[in-house]
Write an enzyme that holds these catalytic residues in place. Sequence first.
Site, mmCIF file in Angstrom:
data_model
loop_
_atom_site.group_PDB
_atom_site.id
_atom_site.type_symbol
_atom_site.label_atom_id
_atom_site.label_comp_id
_atom_site.label_asym_id
_atom_site.label_seq_id
_atom_site.Cartn_x
_atom_site.Cartn_y
_atom_site.Cartn_z
ATOM 1 N N LYS A 1 0.922 -1.296 0.044
ATOM 2 C CA LYS A 1 0.045 -0.061 0.041
ATOM 3 C C LYS A 1 1.087 1.344 0.032
ATOM 4 C CE LYS A 1 -2.852 3.048 2.984
ATOM 5 N NZ LYS A 1 -3.656 3.397 4.000
ATOM 6 N N GLY B 1 -11.136 7.716 6.268
ATOM 7 C CA GLY B 1 -12.150 8.636 6.320
ATOM 8 C C GLY B 1 -13.469 7.921 6.779
ATOM 9 N N ASN C 1 -9.098 1.407 9.509
ATOM 10 C CA ASN C 1 -8.558 1.143 10.402
ATOM 11 C C ASN C 1 -9.112 1.869 11.824
ATOM 12 O OD1 ASN C 1 -4.866 0.757 11.418
ATOM 13 N ND2 ASN C 1 -6.503 0.837 12.705
ATOM 14 N N THR C 2 -9.022 3.210 11.810
ATOM 15 C CA THR C 2 -9.499 3.686 12.946
ATOM 16 C C THR C 2 -10.974 3.805 13.339
ATOM 17 O OG1 THR C 2 -7.816 5.740 12.722
ATOM 18 C CG2 THR C 2 -9.409 6.174 14.122
#
Lengths: 67, 270
Positions: free
Chosen positions: B112, B200, B221-222
């Site tokens: 990535k 996002g 992820n977050t």
Amino acid sequence: MMELIVNGASRQVSEQFTAADLVEDLGLTGRRLAVEVNGELLPRSRFNQHHFNPGDRVEIVQAIGGG
Amino acid sequence: MSSIATENNTPREDTLTIGETTYRSRLLVGTGKYKDLDETRDAIDASGAEIVTVAIRRTNIGQNPGEPNLLDVISPDRYTILPNTAGCYTADDAVRTCRLARELLDGHDLVKLEVLGDERTLYPDVVQTLSAAETLVADGFKVMVYTSDDPILAKRLEEIGCVAVMPLAAPIGSGLGIQNRYNVMEIVENAQVPILVDAGVGTASDAAIAMELGCDGVLMNTAIAAARDPVLMASAMKKAIEAGREAFLAGRMAKKRYASASSPLEGTFF
């Protein structure tokens, strides 16, 4: 003895040290890691042959959590 | 798991192909920001993800020599490990990181690519990103590239030879959801490679919207790691991705300004 910069920190090692010796000296033998010397990848297959020059900048990296 | 009816009406599995590898899950997840490795493992398991991102960082020397390694928990035998170039602000650093990652993962060449522009927005530096992508593709890497939601740039990255293009929905870690769905639609409609929303997404509906717009997958992820219950959110995201994908394949109804009765107007007895 000679000085290497390993992951940003000064380290005195024997002038005879190979990359494999350094990895062992750091207690990292068998760990999944990758090594770069002066910005160039050093393949694991060459750890046993590779000798350092004084002042070489060595980076030893691993995978950690990230997105 | 979704399946779609083919012309002869036999269902076939709806899969995602990146490079030459085919996946059943369209949810890709990161491994950052978790409380510990147990939580990381449990959340990723609940997400059903098959592609899992990791970062490449200096090994701690002299500290915690017996410390468990992420790749002991997220095994490359079970998951496709997707090393990222997070934290790189130049093409050179990103290329170095990818070469180290390939060595670390025994020649595995899927990466990535992200080259960041500044710390406040974590927006991609698209000039450096294009340059790094060219170098990496020429060096044999399969590049999944994080980029802005600019349709022209997305096409350039595809033309360079990236195996997937991953526009942001909103700034990394912001959880704001898809801010410009028309750009995402435009990118999807023009693409010959998988398009994944990367960054996002904040909650399940954001992921579903990305899939309803026709994206091939979502990387997050977050949104999972920073949920109060990451494992439950991972499960929610899995369902949202599947629901959004099925809705896209089903083809949504046309929007109308006025009501349209669902029950027949004929046969009323009142």
